[in-house]
Motif scaffolding. Structure first.
Motif, short mmCIF file in Angstrom:
data_model
loop_
_atom_site.label_atom_id
_atom_site.label_comp_id
_atom_site.label_asym_id
_atom_site.label_seq_id
_atom_site.Cartn_x
_atom_site.Cartn_y
_atom_site.Cartn_z
N ALA A 54 70.86 25.69 7.92
CA ALA A 54 69.73 26.36 8.66
C ALA A 54 69.84 27.02 10.03
CB ALA A 54 68.37 25.20 8.45
N ALA A 74 53.77 28.72 12.18
CA ALA A 74 54.81 28.93 11.11
C ALA A 74 55.62 27.93 10.38
CB ALA A 74 55.74 30.28 11.21
N ALA A 75 56.28 27.09 11.23
CA ALA A 75 56.95 25.92 10.82
C ALA A 75 55.96 24.96 10.36
CB ALA A 75 57.49 25.21 12.21
N ARG A 76 54.59 24.76 10.74
CA ARG A 76 53.78 23.68 10.16
C ARG A 76 53.52 24.31 8.87
NH1 ARG A 76 50.14 20.03 10.70
NH2 ARG A 76 47.92 20.26 10.41
N GLU A 77 53.20 25.74 8.66
CA GLU A 77 52.69 26.18 7.29
C GLU A 77 53.93 25.83 6.23
OE1 GLU A 77 51.62 29.97 8.23
OE2 GLU A 77 49.85 29.34 9.26
N ARG A 78 55.07 25.93 6.59
CA ARG A 78 56.32 25.95 5.94
C ARG A 78 56.37 24.64 5.44
NH1 ARG A 78 62.37 28.13 7.31
NH2 ARG A 78 63.37 27.42 5.32
N LEU A 79 56.10 23.56 6.44
CA LEU A 79 56.25 22.11 5.97
C LEU A 79 55.17 21.60 5.08
CD1 LEU A 79 56.99 20.58 9.48
CD2 LEU A 79 58.52 20.61 7.48
N GLU A 81 53.86 23.70 2.83
CA GLU A 81 54.19 24.51 1.43
C GLU A 81 55.07 23.76 0.64
OE1 GLU A 81 55.39 28.45 2.52
OE2 GLU A 81 53.50 28.96 3.17
N ASP A 82 56.26 23.02 1.59
CA ASP A 82 57.06 22.56 1.03
C ASP A 82 57.10 21.05 0.55
OD1 ASP A 82 58.88 24.49 1.44
OD2 ASP A 82 59.92 23.91 3.09
N LYS A 84 56.08 18.55 2.73
CA LYS A 84 56.65 17.64 3.81
C LYS A 84 55.74 17.13 4.92
CE LYS A 84 61.47 18.80 2.96
NZ LYS A 84 62.49 19.79 3.32
#
Length: 87
Positions: A54, A74-79, A81-82, A84
């Motif tokens: 990463a 974007a980081a929050r949305e990715r977390l 989606e994952d 987490k």
């Protein structure tokens, strides 16, 4: 799965620690304890490799024109989606 017999040497303190973990019921024998340590080390190593990948990906991606808030979002949305982080 094939098993391989290994001989290890421990200090008295280390041996007593392993015995105490078995006595507490955390493990049924020495081998189970050491296999657990190895599994944890393998997981930790895999996690470090993911982190390195990463970081390299981030380095190679260059500079961003996004604002700090856009990056956070974007980081929050990715977390989320994952799985987490909960929304």
């Amino acid at each position: 799965m094939t098993t391989v017999r290994k001989t290890i040497t421990l200090t008295d303190t280390q041996s007593n620690w392993v015995k105490s973990r078995i006595a507490r019921g955390d493990f049924t024998n020495d081998s189970e304890y050491f296999r657990d340590l190895i599994r944890r080390d393998q997981e930790r190593s895999a996690g470090l490799e993911q982190l390195r990948a990463a970081l390299l990906e981030g380095e190679e991606s260059g500079f961003s024109n996004r604002t700090l808030e856009e990056i956070r979002r974007a980081a929050r949305e990715r977390l989320i989606e994952d799985g987490k982080l909960q929304a």
